[in-house]
Design an enzyme around this catalytic site. Structure first.
Site, PDB file in Angstrom:
ATOM      1  N   HIS A 203     -75.356 -18.659 -83.405  1.00  0.00           N
ATOM      2  CA  HIS A 203     -74.969 -19.534 -82.332  1.00  0.00           C
ATOM      3  C   HIS A 203     -73.349 -19.728 -82.039  1.00  0.00           C
ATOM      4  O   HIS A 203     -72.803 -20.153 -81.106  1.00  0.00           O
ATOM      5  CB  HIS A 203     -75.318 -20.989 -82.297  1.00  0.00           C
ATOM      6  CG  HIS A 203     -74.459 -21.854 -83.517  1.00  0.00           C
ATOM      7  ND1 HIS A 203     -74.817 -21.835 -84.786  1.00  0.00           N
ATOM      8  CD2 HIS A 203     -73.506 -22.713 -83.385  1.00  0.00           C
ATOM      9  CE1 HIS A 203     -74.161 -22.639 -85.536  1.00  0.00           C
ATOM     10  NE2 HIS A 203     -73.124 -23.059 -84.692  1.00  0.00           N
TER      11      HIS A 203
HETATM   12  C1  UD1 Z   1     -70.945 -26.939 -81.552  1.00  0.00           C
HETATM   13  C2  UD1 Z   1     -69.597 -26.832 -82.435  1.00  0.00           C
HETATM   14  C3  UD1 Z   1     -69.952 -25.861 -83.244  1.00  0.00           C
HETATM   15  C4  UD1 Z   1     -71.269 -26.095 -84.267  1.00  0.00           C
HETATM   16  C5  UD1 Z   1     -72.216 -26.419 -83.244  1.00  0.00           C
HETATM   17  C6  UD1 Z   1     -73.244 -26.764 -84.221  1.00  0.00           C
HETATM   18  C7  UD1 Z   1     -67.284 -27.116 -80.968  1.00  0.00           C
HETATM   19  C8  UD1 Z   1     -66.366 -26.480 -80.663  1.00  0.00           C
HETATM   20  N1  UD1 Z   1     -68.585 -26.356 -81.627  1.00  0.00           N
HETATM   21  O1  UD1 Z   1     -71.028 -25.574 -80.919  1.00  0.00           O
HETATM   22  O2  UD1 Z   1     -68.538 -25.854 -84.486  1.00  0.00           O
HETATM   23  O3  UD1 Z   1     -71.441 -25.158 -85.283  1.00  0.00           O
HETATM   24  O4  UD1 Z   1     -71.553 -27.369 -82.146  1.00  0.00           O
HETATM   25  O5  UD1 Z   1     -74.612 -26.536 -83.711  1.00  0.00           O
HETATM   26  O6  UD1 Z   1     -67.641 -28.457 -81.373  1.00  0.00           O
HETATM   27  N2  UD1 Z   1     -76.346 -26.765 -74.917  1.00  0.00           N
HETATM   28  C9  UD1 Z   1     -77.409 -27.354 -74.459  1.00  0.00           C
HETATM   29  N3  UD1 Z   1     -77.805 -28.590 -75.156  1.00  0.00           N
HETATM   30  C10 UD1 Z   1     -77.501 -29.242 -76.164  1.00  0.00           C
HETATM   31  C11 UD1 Z   1     -76.265 -28.900 -76.510  1.00  0.00           C
HETATM   32  C12 UD1 Z   1     -75.576 -27.771 -76.124  1.00  0.00           C
HETATM   33  O7  UD1 Z   1     -78.086 -26.828 -73.835  1.00  0.00           O
HETATM   34  O8  UD1 Z   1     -78.075 -30.381 -76.467  1.00  0.00           O
HETATM   35  C13 UD1 Z   1     -75.559 -25.842 -74.573  1.00  0.00           C
HETATM   36  C14 UD1 Z   1     -74.787 -25.916 -73.462  1.00  0.00           C
HETATM   37  O9  UD1 Z   1     -74.920 -24.715 -72.312  1.00  0.00           O
HETATM   38  C15 UD1 Z   1     -73.538 -25.831 -73.936  1.00  0.00           C
HETATM   39  C16 UD1 Z   1     -73.656 -24.857 -75.139  1.00  0.00           C
HETATM   40  O10 UD1 Z   1     -74.890 -25.084 -75.619  1.00  0.00           O
HETATM   41  O11 UD1 Z   1     -72.430 -25.468 -73.119  1.00  0.00           O
HETATM   42  C17 UD1 Z   1     -72.677 -25.163 -76.177  1.00  0.00           C
HETATM   43  O12 UD1 Z   1     -72.569 -26.514 -76.753  1.00  0.00           O
HETATM   44  P1  UD1 Z   1     -71.387 -27.150 -77.378  1.00  0.00           P
HETATM   45  O13 UD1 Z   1     -71.433 -28.433 -78.020  1.00  0.00           O
HETATM   46  O14 UD1 Z   1     -70.133 -27.116 -76.546  1.00  0.00           O
HETATM   47  O15 UD1 Z   1     -71.055 -26.096 -78.560  1.00  0.00           O
HETATM   48  P2  UD1 Z   1     -72.133 -25.463 -79.772  1.00  0.00           P
HETATM   49  O16 UD1 Z   1     -71.860 -24.002 -79.573  1.00  0.00           O
HETATM   50  O17 UD1 Z   1     -73.164 -26.249 -79.827  1.00  0.00           O
HETATM   51  N1  UDP Z   2     -80.742 -26.756 -88.201  1.00  0.00           N
HETATM   52  C1  UDP Z   2     -82.034 -27.453 -87.726  1.00  0.00           C
HETATM   53  N2  UDP Z   2     -82.796 -26.685 -86.840  1.00  0.00           N
HETATM   54  C2  UDP Z   2     -82.345 -25.455 -86.467  1.00  0.00           C
HETATM   55  C3  UDP Z   2     -81.431 -24.983 -86.607  1.00  0.00           C
HETATM   56  C4  UDP Z   2     -80.340 -25.536 -87.527  1.00  0.00           C
HETATM   57  O1  UDP Z   2     -82.362 -28.546 -88.463  1.00  0.00           O
HETATM   58  O2  UDP Z   2     -83.357 -25.133 -85.431  1.00  0.00           O
HETATM   59  C5  UDP Z   2     -79.939 -27.701 -89.302  1.00  0.00           C
HETATM   60  C6  UDP Z   2     -79.712 -26.527 -90.179  1.00  0.00           C
HETATM   61  O3  UDP Z   2     -80.765 -26.868 -91.408  1.00  0.00           O
HETATM   62  C7  UDP Z   2     -78.392 -27.224 -90.917  1.00  0.00           C
HETATM   63  C8  UDP Z   2     -77.766 -27.581 -89.693  1.00  0.00           C
HETATM   64  O4  UDP Z   2     -78.663 -27.577 -88.684  1.00  0.00           O
HETATM   65  O5  UDP Z   2     -78.517 -28.288 -91.548  1.00  0.00           O
HETATM   66  C9  UDP Z   2     -76.702 -26.327 -89.292  1.00  0.00           C
HETATM   67  O6  UDP Z   2     -76.248 -26.805 -87.934  1.00  0.00           O
HETATM   68  P1  UDP Z   2     -75.781 -25.528 -86.899  1.00  0.00           P
HETATM   69  O7  UDP Z   2     -75.998 -24.519 -87.531  1.00  0.00           O
HETATM   70  O8  UDP Z   2     -76.166 -26.027 -85.702  1.00  0.00           O
HETATM   71  O9  UDP Z   2     -74.218 -25.923 -87.095  1.00  0.00           O
HETATM   72  P2  UDP Z   2     -73.038 -25.414 -88.413  1.00  0.00           P
HETATM   73  O10 UDP Z   2     -73.428 -25.859 -89.538  1.00  0.00           O
HETATM   74  O11 UDP Z   2     -72.667 -23.678 -88.095  1.00  0.00           O
HETATM   75  O12 UDP Z   2     -71.934 -26.245 -87.629  1.00  0.00           O
END
Ligand code: UD1
Ligand code: UDP
Length: 352
Positions: A203
């Site tokens: 992601h």
């Molecule tokens: C964010 C964090 C990242 C973390 C990740 C965990 C920042 C800059 N990035 O990235 O460090 O690893 O969360 O998962 O804060 N979206 C949905 N539904 C949701 C959430 C997101 O559809 O509930 C989609 C939207 O299109 C959105 C995109 O995901 O634009 C990105 O979401 P965003 O929260 O901006 O960043 P992440 O990639 O989730």
């Molecule tokens: N995780 C989850 N369901 C999923 C993918 C990840 O519960 O479908 C959990 C995973 O076990 C870990 C956390 O989410 O505890 C990691 O989050 P993510 O990969 O979104 O973000 P990052 O750690 O890279 O910031």
């Protein structure tokens, strides 16, 4: 103590679960959910499964560019902090919600507690790196998960109230591992055999927002015959759709919706190998003693690289495939604490 905890993204709910449990035994905690993640399988499911108290405030900020998303959080969190006058403001990790919470509190002279402080990838092109550096530099208590994190802060002349207390994600895994075994039906639901599949999560912006990188990753997947299960982050789903990339060329691939934490722990524990760019998943692979291939050029979790427990493959097709083929038998050391990080954090704050 009265503490405001700012949460917003999936990994923060998981980190907060063990800390909130201990904190609330004797203290008042108000949870502010920024709404950065909002789909029920990215947010609500974790509150329910992990028994995290419902947020006291939900800011419903949602998705957007960095400036808009962080700006709206700043404005809304400030109003709450002015009204509630907490003793501390607590943030986790390195998302935009982390930075917004820390910045508001620091400007209002409310001491910031940063859990998972000191992590560095030394790659400022990652939004997470900017968020971490900024947050660490305005924090009053810096709770680090590893000695490397403490050293990173020392190198930036941050030494006051810097403590390695272990990793709260390890606390969460120990607490939930058996529960996951009892409750999760994710293997049978998806027709998966123990150790008969690889688990994928992708992601990070550096991969999803770069067409060549994501193409390379998919090409590598298309050359892996073993069953692959991929709970797909919504960011990745939207990006793949916008590029018009087709996953049908990839054999034995099961793309599923993001799963809850208990299902995720079960998928991790029973995978042959894990391929990921997630920070949390790299660590959980290590806790579960499952070999990991990380599709990034750097990792903050350098301890996991010892003895190839985690292999940094970047987005090179060859390196990903080599990682999959390589037989490893690492010794998996206790480098992430003893599962009592949450207690230690609360005790330190009580004795301050
Ligand atoms: C964010 C964090 C990242 C973390 C990740 C965990 C920042 C800059 N990035 O990235 O460090 O690893 O969360 O998962 O804060 N979206 C949905 N539904 C949701 C959430 C997101 O559809 O509930 C989609 C939207 O299109 C959105 C995109 O995901 O634009 C990105 O979401 P965003 O929260 O901006 O960043 P992440 O990639 O989730
Ligand atoms: N995780 C989850 N369901 C999923 C993918 C990840 O519960 O479908 C959990 C995973 O076990 C870990 C956390 O989410 O505890 C990691 O989050 P993510 O990969 O979104 O973000 P990052 O750690 O890279 O910031």
């Amino acid at each position: 103590m009265k503490i405001i905890t700012v949460l917003g993204a999936r990994p923060q709910f998981i980190k907060a679960a063990p800390v909130s449990r201990v904190l609330r035994e004797k203290h008042t905690e108000l949870i502010v959910h920024t709404g950065q993640h909002y789909d029920s399988n990215m947010s609500e499911i974790f509150f329910e499964e992990l028994h995290i108290p419902k947020p006291d405030y939900n800011l419903a900020v949602g998705s957007g560019n960095h400036g808009k998303q962080t700006g709206e959080m700043l404005q809304k969190i400030e109003e709450i902090v002015l009204k509630e006058e907490p003793d501390f403001l607590l943030v986790y990790g390195d998302t935009n919600s982390t930075l917004a919470g820390a910045l508001v509190a620091a400007k209002l002279h409310i001491p910031v507690i940063h859990i998972e402080a000191g992590l560095r990838s030394f790659n400022k092109k990652m939004p997470e790196e900017i968020n971490r550096i900024m947050t660490d530099h305005v924090s009053e208590y810096l709770f680090c998960p590893t000695d490397t994190a403490v050293k990173n802060l020392t190198d930036e002349n941050i030494t006051h109230n810097v403590l390695n207390i272990g990793d709260v994600m390890y606390d969460a895994v120990l607490y939930n591992r058996e529960l996951a075994q009892e409750k999760s039906a994710v293997l049978s639901t998806n027709d998966l055999e123990k150790k008969g599949y690889h688990l994928i999560t992708i992601h990070r912006a550096e991969n999803t927002d770069d067409l060549q990188n994501i193409k390379n990753i998919l090409e590598a997947f298309s050359k892996i015959e073993t069953v692959k299960v991929w709970p797909m982050h919504p960011r990745t789903k939207h990006k793949l759709a916008s590029y018009g990339l087709d996953l049908n060329e990839i054999p034995n691939l099961k793309v599923i919706e993001p799963v809850g934490y208990l299902d995720m722990l079960t998928l991790e524990a029973n995978a042959q190998k894990i391929i990921t760019d997630s920070g949390g998943v790299q660590k959980e692979a290590y806790f579960m003693k499952v070999p990991c291939i990380t599709v990034r050029e750097q990792t903050e979790w350098v301890e996991t690289l010892e003895e190839d427990a985690n292999i940094l493959a970047g987005t090179s097709v060859e390196k990903i495939l080599e990682g999959i083929k390589k037989e490893v038998s690492p010794s998996y050391k206790d480098v992430f604490g003893d599962g009592k990080a949450s207690q230690r954090i609360v005790e330190i704050l009580e004795n301050r």
